[in-house]
Scaffold this active site. Structure first.
Site, PDB file in Angstrom:
ATOM      1  N   ARG A  45     -41.554  46.718  79.624  1.00 28.89           N
ATOM      2  CA  ARG A  45     -40.491  47.578  80.180  1.00 28.89           C
ATOM      3  C   ARG A  45     -39.653  46.712  81.103  1.00 28.89           C
ATOM      4  NH1 ARG A  45     -41.545  46.028  84.597  1.00 28.89           N
ATOM      5  NH2 ARG A  45     -40.051  47.524  85.374  1.00 28.89           N
ATOM      6  N   GLY A  46     -38.572  47.307  81.614  1.00 30.52           N
ATOM      7  CA  GLY A  46     -37.632  46.510  82.409  1.00 30.52           C
ATOM      8  C   GLY A  46     -36.502  46.089  81.479  1.00 30.52           C
ATOM      9  N   ALA A  47     -35.251  46.307  81.931  1.00 30.26           N
ATOM     10  CA  ALA A  47     -34.111  46.151  81.024  1.00 30.26           C
ATOM     11  C   ALA A  47     -34.042  44.789  80.307  1.00 30.26           C
ATOM     12  CB  ALA A  47     -32.826  46.450  81.785  1.00 30.26           C
ATOM     13  N   ARG A  88     -35.495  52.795  73.275  1.00 31.87           N
ATOM     14  CA  ARG A  88     -35.272  53.439  74.587  1.00 31.87           C
ATOM     15  C   ARG A  88     -33.765  53.445  74.833  1.00 31.87           C
ATOM     16  NH1 ARG A  88     -38.720  51.568  79.658  1.00 31.87           N
ATOM     17  NH2 ARG A  88     -38.165  53.617  80.462  1.00 31.87           N
ATOM     18  N   GLN A 195     -44.535  51.476  88.907  1.00 29.53           N
ATOM     19  CA  GLN A 195     -44.177  50.053  88.721  1.00 29.53           C
ATOM     20  C   GLN A 195     -44.186  49.302  90.051  1.00 29.53           C
ATOM     21  OE1 GLN A 195     -42.521  52.631  87.398  1.00 29.53           O
ATOM     22  NE2 GLN A 195     -41.581  52.174  85.438  1.00 29.53           N
ATOM     23  N   ASP A 236     -30.306  48.993  84.945  1.00 32.98           N
ATOM     24  CA  ASP A 236     -30.499  49.162  83.497  1.00 32.98           C
ATOM     25  C   ASP A 236     -29.173  49.188  82.745  1.00 32.98           C
ATOM     26  OD1 ASP A 236     -33.122  50.314  84.692  1.00 32.98           O
ATOM     27  OD2 ASP A 236     -33.496  49.868  82.582  1.00 32.98           O
ATOM     28  N   ASN A 246     -30.365  52.969  87.179  1.00 33.01           N
ATOM     29  CA  ASN A 246     -31.622  52.260  87.449  1.00 33.01           C
ATOM     30  C   ASN A 246     -32.715  53.315  87.584  1.00 33.01           C
ATOM     31  OD1 ASN A 246     -32.984  49.699  87.929  1.00 33.01           O
ATOM     32  ND2 ASN A 246     -33.347  50.459  89.991  1.00 33.01           N
TER      33      ASN A 246
HETATM   34  O1  MRU Z   1     -38.794  52.461  82.987  1.00 32.84           O
HETATM   35  P1  MRU Z   1     -38.709  50.992  83.296  1.00 32.84           P
HETATM   36  O2  MRU Z   1     -39.930  50.453  83.955  1.00 32.84           O
HETATM   37  O3  MRU Z   1     -38.275  50.197  82.097  1.00 32.84           O
HETATM   38  O4  MRU Z   1     -37.525  50.901  84.356  1.00 32.84           O
HETATM   39  C1  MRU Z   1     -37.180  49.622  84.837  1.00 32.84           C
HETATM   40  C2  MRU Z   1     -36.148  49.638  85.893  1.00 32.84           C
HETATM   41  O5  MRU Z   1     -35.581  50.662  86.221  1.00 32.84           O
HETATM   42  C3  MRU Z   1     -35.757  48.308  86.453  1.00 32.84           C
HETATM   43  O6  MRU Z   1     -35.393  48.424  87.794  1.00 32.84           O
HETATM   44  C4  MRU Z   1     -34.554  47.770  85.669  1.00 32.84           C
HETATM   45  O7  MRU Z   1     -34.836  47.766  84.312  1.00 32.84           O
HETATM   46  C5  MRU Z   1     -34.162  46.409  86.090  1.00 32.84           C
HETATM   47  S1  MRU Z   1     -35.350  45.203  85.610  1.00 32.84           S
HETATM   48  C6  MRU Z   1     -34.766  43.667  85.998  1.00 32.84           C
END
Ligand code: MRU
Length: 345
Positions: A45-47, A88, A195, A236, A246
């Site tokens: 996960r994470g963009a 996603r 997270q 994101d 985000n």
């Molecule tokens: O649902 P997630 O864990 O994928 O959400 C991630 C976030 O909101 C992060 O802050 C975002 O993707 C930036 S990661 C460099």
């Protein structure tokens, strides 16, 4: 820090982020649909990490297409790309990566299928390497915004695990620590996936960066107590006017920071900008299963029959953002103008 995701011979392996901090367990993907599932189920996960996974997943999928006909290959690849896009919805990095892979297929329309397959794998390797380099630049560019001795609040995980390595928001924090700025971090726990307490705290403790965790609702109180000097989060998707999607909870932090005259920064690569979207109202926000809210671990915590709303992201209006830290420099308000200038640079 172990690599978030990498090629492992013909396959892909990624750290299963659902298991951290209990241990580092590798999750192997042998087919492109394994990658789609891994993105959907939060293994990765994470963009930026999702974007990298999508590019590798498509290269993996391409390698399994059994044909010498470029027309057949392109049709099947297009179907895989469409499936990948639906993994996603909010992080634009996924679309960015899929578009980049699809552009490569279009560009190589006159090449043999095997050559296209190798090129796609190479693009996914490049995307990973570029992301790490980009994060190091973001870290360096953000340094001037971090006062010595600062206490920094962050939300969710925008670290090594959310990217190819080093991180965006945590990249700035890491750079400040490497430059002996004597910083301290407060991490929101970040319900419902936690997270902050699981991933951000894990990463920072591994690097020896002082970190404490708080429940998400404690941020406003601590700001009013003057215990937080600045807030940095990742992103994101950033619309053309600077409105930023985000992790859910980011918007309220930005409003609170504004009310308490604390700077609120976004750290993100320019690939997070979706200039096709005029403003944040147009960003699709993922709604995940209410079960994620109703359960703590494996235990149901509400009365039986209770329903939950679970929007996974929110949109912070540009007016609450003090600056966006990118690999090409720091964008100050008005964000629309700065974003457009850096995209052209
Ligand atoms: O649902 P997630 O864990 O994928 O959400 C991630 C976030 O909101 C992060 O802050 C975002 O993707 C930036 S990661 C460099």
């Amino acid at each position: 820090m172990v690599p978030t995701i990498q090629w492992y011979g013909k396959y892909i392996r990624m750290v299963d982020q659902r298991k951290i901090p209990s241990g580092i367990r590798w999750h192997f993907c042998r087919r492109y649909r394994d990658v789609i599932r891994a993105i959907r189920n939060m293994v990765i996960r994470g963009a930026p990490a999702i974007g990298i996974a999508a590019s590798m997943g498509l290269a993996l999928g391409a390698s399994s297409i059994r044909t010498v006909s470029v027309a057949v290959f392109r049709k099947r690849f297009g179907e895989m790309a469409d499936e990948m896009l639906n993994a996603r919805p909010t992080a634009v990095n996924l679309k960015w990566a899929v578009d980049r892979m699809s552009a490569m297929v279009d560009k190589m329309a006159d090449s043999p299928v095997d050559t296209i397959k190798s090129a796609l794998k190479q693009v996914s390797i490049d995307i990973l390497a570029e992301d790490i380099e980009c994060n190091r630049r973001i870290g360096k560019n953000g340094l001037s915004l971090i006062p010595r001795g600062a206490t920094i609040l962050t939300h969710c995980n925008a670290g090594s695990l959310a990217t190819g390595g080093y991180g965006t928001a945590l990249g700035v924090i890491r750079a400040a620590h490497e430059n002996e700025k004597d910083i301290r971090v407060i991490a929101d726990e970040t319900r419902p996936w936690l997270q902050g307490i699981r991933l951000t705290a894990f990463e920072l403790m591994e690097d020896g960066i002082p970190v404490s965790v708080i429940v998400d609702s404690a941020a406003g109180y601590l700001m009013r107590q003057k215990k937080i000097d600045l807030v940095i989060t990742g992103a994101d998707r950033i619309a053309a006017n600077g409105d930023t999607a985000n992790k859910i909870g980011t918007y309220q932090l930005a409003v609170l920071a504004n009310a308490n005259k604390i700077p609120f920064y976004i750290a993100a690569p320019l690939s997070t900008v979706d200039h096709a979207l005029e403003n944040g109202d147009m960003i699709p926000v993922e709604e995940r299963s209410g079960e994620e809210v109703l359960r703590f671990g494996k235990k149901n915590i509400g009365p039986s029959g209770l329903k939950a709303l679970n929007p996974s992201f929110d949109i912070t209006p540009a007016r609450y953002i003090s600056a966006v830290i990118t690999e090409k420099g720091v964008i100050r308000p008005p964000l629309r103008r700065g974003i457009s200038r850096l995209l052209k640079a």
